[in-house]
Motif scaffolding. Sequence first.
Motif, PDB file in Angstrom:
ATOM      1  N   ARG A   1      11.098  10.353  -5.815  1.00  0.00           N
ATOM      2  CA  ARG A   1      10.216   9.764  -6.833  1.00  0.00           C
ATOM      3  C   ARG A   1       8.928   9.336  -6.145  1.00  0.00           C
ATOM      4  O   ARG A   1       8.793   8.182  -5.724  1.00  0.00           O
ATOM      5  N   PRO A   2       7.959  10.273  -5.994  1.00  0.00           N
ATOM      6  CA  PRO A   2       6.716   9.897  -5.307  1.00  0.00           C
ATOM      7  C   PRO A   2       5.857   8.953  -6.147  1.00  0.00           C
ATOM      8  O   PRO A   2       6.084   8.815  -7.345  1.00  0.00           O
ATOM      9  N   ARG A   3       4.912   8.315  -5.529  1.00  0.00           N
ATOM     10  CA  ARG A   3       3.935   7.506  -6.249  1.00  0.00           C
ATOM     11  C   ARG A   3       2.603   8.242  -6.257  1.00  0.00           C
ATOM     12  O   ARG A   3       2.548   9.417  -5.924  1.00  0.00           O
ATOM     13  N   GLN A   4       1.534   7.608  -6.640  1.00  0.00           N
ATOM     14  CA  GLN A   4       0.263   8.306  -6.849  1.00  0.00           C
ATOM     15  C   GLN A   4      -0.921   7.410  -6.502  1.00  0.00           C
ATOM     16  O   GLN A   4      -0.780   6.197  -6.387  1.00  0.00           O
ATOM     17  N   LEU A   5      -2.062   8.077  -6.369  1.00  0.00           N
ATOM     18  CA  LEU A   5      -3.325   7.362  -6.261  1.00  0.00           C
ATOM     19  C   LEU A   5      -3.912   7.429  -7.660  1.00  0.00           C
ATOM     20  O   LEU A   5      -4.426   8.483  -8.078  1.00  0.00           O
TER      21      LEU A   5
ATOM     22  N   GLY B   1       0.217  17.611  -1.241  1.00  0.00           N
ATOM     23  CA  GLY B   1       0.704  18.836  -0.582  1.00  0.00           C
ATOM     24  C   GLY B   1       1.641  18.531   0.573  1.00  0.00           C
ATOM     25  O   GLY B   1       2.150  19.441   1.209  1.00  0.00           O
ATOM     26  N   TYR B   2       1.861  17.245   0.851  1.00  0.00           N
ATOM     27  CA  TYR B   2       2.815  16.801   1.887  1.00  0.00           C
ATOM     28  C   TYR B   2       2.575  17.418   3.267  1.00  0.00           C
ATOM     29  O   TYR B   2       3.518  17.710   3.997  1.00  0.00           O
ATOM     30  N   ALA B   3       1.306  17.636   3.618  1.00  0.00           N
ATOM     31  CA  ALA B   3       1.039  18.294   4.905  1.00  0.00           C
ATOM     32  C   ALA B   3       1.455  17.437   6.105  1.00  0.00           C
ATOM     33  O   ALA B   3       1.709  17.970   7.183  1.00  0.00           O
ATOM     34  N   ALA B   4       1.499  16.113   5.918  1.00  0.00           N
ATOM     35  CA  ALA B   4       1.853  15.243   7.053  1.00  0.00           C
ATOM     36  C   ALA B   4       3.067  14.387   6.719  1.00  0.00           C
ATOM     37  O   ALA B   4       3.257  13.330   7.305  1.00  0.00           O
ATOM     38  N   THR B   5       3.879  14.850   5.772  1.00  0.00           N
ATOM     39  CA  THR B   5       5.011  14.030   5.338  1.00  0.00           C
ATOM     40  C   THR B   5       6.339  14.704   5.644  1.00  0.00           C
ATOM     41  O   THR B   5       6.543  15.861   5.268  1.00  0.00           O
ATOM     42  N   ALA B   6       7.222  13.977   6.328  1.00  0.00           N
ATOM     43  CA  ALA B   6       8.602  14.447   6.515  1.00  0.00           C
ATOM     44  C   ALA B   6       9.390  13.861   5.346  1.00  0.00           C
ATOM     45  O   ALA B   6       9.562  12.653   5.266  1.00  0.00           O
ATOM     46  N   SER B   7       9.819  14.711   4.424  1.00  0.00           N
ATOM     47  CA  SER B   7      10.425  14.206   3.185  1.00  0.00           C
ATOM     48  C   SER B   7      11.892  13.824   3.360  1.00  0.00           C
ATOM     49  O   SER B   7      12.472  13.186   2.500  1.00  0.00           O
TER      50      SER B   7
ATOM     51  N   VAL C   1       0.844  -1.212   0.000  1.00  0.00           N
ATOM     52  CA  VAL C   1       0.000   0.000   0.000  1.00  0.00           C
ATOM     53  C   VAL C   1       0.876   1.258   0.000  1.00  0.00           C
ATOM     54  O   VAL C   1       1.996   1.257   0.509  1.00  0.00           O
ATOM     55  N   PHE C   2       0.333   2.306  -0.601  1.00  0.00           N
ATOM     56  CA  PHE C   2       0.993   3.622  -0.583  1.00  0.00           C
ATOM     57  C   PHE C   2       0.354   4.473   0.513  1.00  0.00           C
ATOM     58  O   PHE C   2      -0.755   4.172   0.964  1.00  0.00           O
ATOM     59  N   THR C   3       1.022   5.568   0.869  1.00  0.00           N
ATOM     60  CA  THR C   3       0.379   6.586   1.711  1.00  0.00           C
ATOM     61  C   THR C   3      -0.065   7.709   0.779  1.00  0.00           C
ATOM     62  O   THR C   3       0.512   7.889  -0.293  1.00  0.00           O
ATOM     63  N   PHE C   4      -1.097   8.443   1.165  1.00  0.00           N
ATOM     64  CA  PHE C   4      -1.646   9.511   0.321  1.00  0.00           C
ATOM     65  C   PHE C   4      -1.566  10.815   1.091  1.00  0.00           C
ATOM     66  O   PHE C   4      -2.176  10.931   2.161  1.00  0.00           O
ATOM     67  N   ASP C   5      -0.818  11.784   0.587  1.00  0.00           N
ATOM     68  CA  ASP C   5      -0.647  13.047   1.308  1.00  0.00           C
ATOM     69  C   ASP C   5      -0.370  14.189   0.328  1.00  0.00           C
ATOM     70  O   ASP C   5       0.740  14.715   0.267  1.00  0.00           O
TER      71      ASP C   5
END
Length: 431
Positions: free
Chosen positions: A412-416, A48-54, A42-46
Motif C-alpha cells: 500500500r504505497p503512499r503519494q506526493l 517507478g521504484y528505481a531506488a526502492t527494495a520492495s 515524511v514519506f520517501t518519493f521514488d
Amino acid sequence: MTDKHFTLNDPESGESVQLAVHEPTVGPKVVDVTQLYGEHGVFTFDPGYAATASCESSITYIDGEAGVLMYRGYPIEQLAKQSTFTEVAYLLLHGELPTAAQLDEFDHSIRTHTMINESLLRFFNGFHHNAHPMAMVSGVVASMSAFYHDSTNIHDPHDRDVFAYRIIAKIPTIAAAAYKHSRGQPFVYPQNQLDYCSNLLHMFFAVPSDQYEVDPVAAEALDLLFILHADHEQNCSTSTVRLAGSSGTNPYSAIAAGMSALWGPAHGGANEAVINMLEEIGSADRIGLYVSKAKDRNDPFRLMGFGHRVYKSYDPRATIIRETCHRLLERLGHNDTPLFELALRLEEIALKDEYFVEKNLYPNVDFYSGIIYRALGIPKSMFTVMFAIARCVGWVTHWREMVADPGTRIGRPRQLYVGPTRRDYSPIGSR
Ligand code: ACO
C-alpha cells in the motif's frame, strides 16, 4: 540487519534522522525507511521504484552494472549451458538443485497435471478468432480460481505447492488452446510422455490429420529461452503478482494480474514489438532513419528490445540468445537469417551511437528472442505468451516466498499529493 546507520539531515529543522541499514548477501546496502513516516512524518518519493527494495528475497540476483544474473546463486550462463527448464523450475521453487530422484518426482508431477478442466477449454469458443492470445490466456488463468478450489487456501503450504505445480503444468496447455483457437484448429491434448517443451510444441503444431514428430532441436531451443525467461527478481509483472497477492487474493488472480502487466510493450510485449520494428525497418539502409527517430525527443518511437531499468551493460540473457541464434537458425534450417542480420546490424549501429552509449542502452532479452520464436514457427502474437509460460515459474516462486513470509503486509504505497487543498462543494446551479 546490522548496527550500521544511514543519517539524513534536514537543514531546515536541523534535525538528523538515523536510519537502519540492511546488509544483503551481495549487492548494494538497503536503507530501512519503514519508520520514517511514523517517527518523523515524511514519506520517501521514488516513482517507478528505481531506488526502492520492495521486499526481502532470496530467489534471483541481478548486478545491472556488471551484467550478472543468478538464480539462487547460480549464474545464468551455467544454467543455460548445463541445466533444463524443469530443473531450473525446481531450483527456483525449492531453492536448491534437485537430486536425480527429486527431479524425477518433480518432472513426473508436472507431466501428469497438464490437462485442464474441459469446461475451461470451452471458454476459448467465447473468444473471437482474432482475439490477442494474451487476452485469452490471462482471462483463462484468472478463471482457474473458479475451477481449482482445492488449492486456494494460501495459508496452507500444501495448497501453495499444489497451486505452484498446477499452474506450471497447465499453462502450456492453456497457451496451446489459445493458439489453436486463433488458428481455427482443433485442440490437441497434452502427451505425458513428452518433456515440458516437446509437449508444448506438440500441442501447438500437431493436427489430427497428420503425424507430428517434435524436432528435438526446436524443443532444445525453447527450453533455453524458457530458462532465460524463468525469473528476473522484482520486475514489473512479478511486483504486480506480489502486490495483488499481498491482499490475500487467490493465487490464480495474482498470476493473471502479473500476466496483464507483462503484456505491455515496455515489458514482455517487447518481443512482439521488436519483430514489428525489424519488419518495418526492412533493410539495413533504413536503420539510420529509425535510430534517429529513437533519439528524437519529440518522436515517441523507441528502439524496441533496447534499454533496461536494471542493466546498464549488456543483458546477459541477450548475449546467450544472440550467440545461440546463428547456430539455431542453421540447425533448424530456417531462412530467417536476413532478419537476424538486420538485428545484428541495428545493434552494431546503435552501440556505436553516442546517444545509446551515453544512456547505457544495450539489447535486452527481447531483442533476439523473437527471432528464435519465429524460426520455431510461433507467430508474433504468441511471443509474449511464450514469455508468460516461462515466467509463471518466477511469479509462483515469488508469490510463495511472499505468502510464507510472516513479515508480509498488504502492499500500500503512499503519494506526493499535488491536487487541490480543501475547498467547499458548490451546488451545480451556481458553478
Ligand atoms: N530507445 C530510445 N531511447 C531509449 C530507449 C530505447 N529503447 N530506452 C530508454 N531510452 C532513453 C529514454 O528516452 C531516456 O532518455 P532521457 O534520459 O533523455 O529522458 C533514457 O534512455 C532512460 O530511459 P528510461 O525510459 O527513463 O528508463 P526506464 O528504466 O524507465 O525504462 C525500458 C526502461 C522501459 C525498458 C526502456 O528502456 C524501454 O522502453 N525500452 C524499449 C522497450 C523494451 O525493450 N522493453 C523490454 C524490457 S526487458 C523486459 O521487460 C523483459
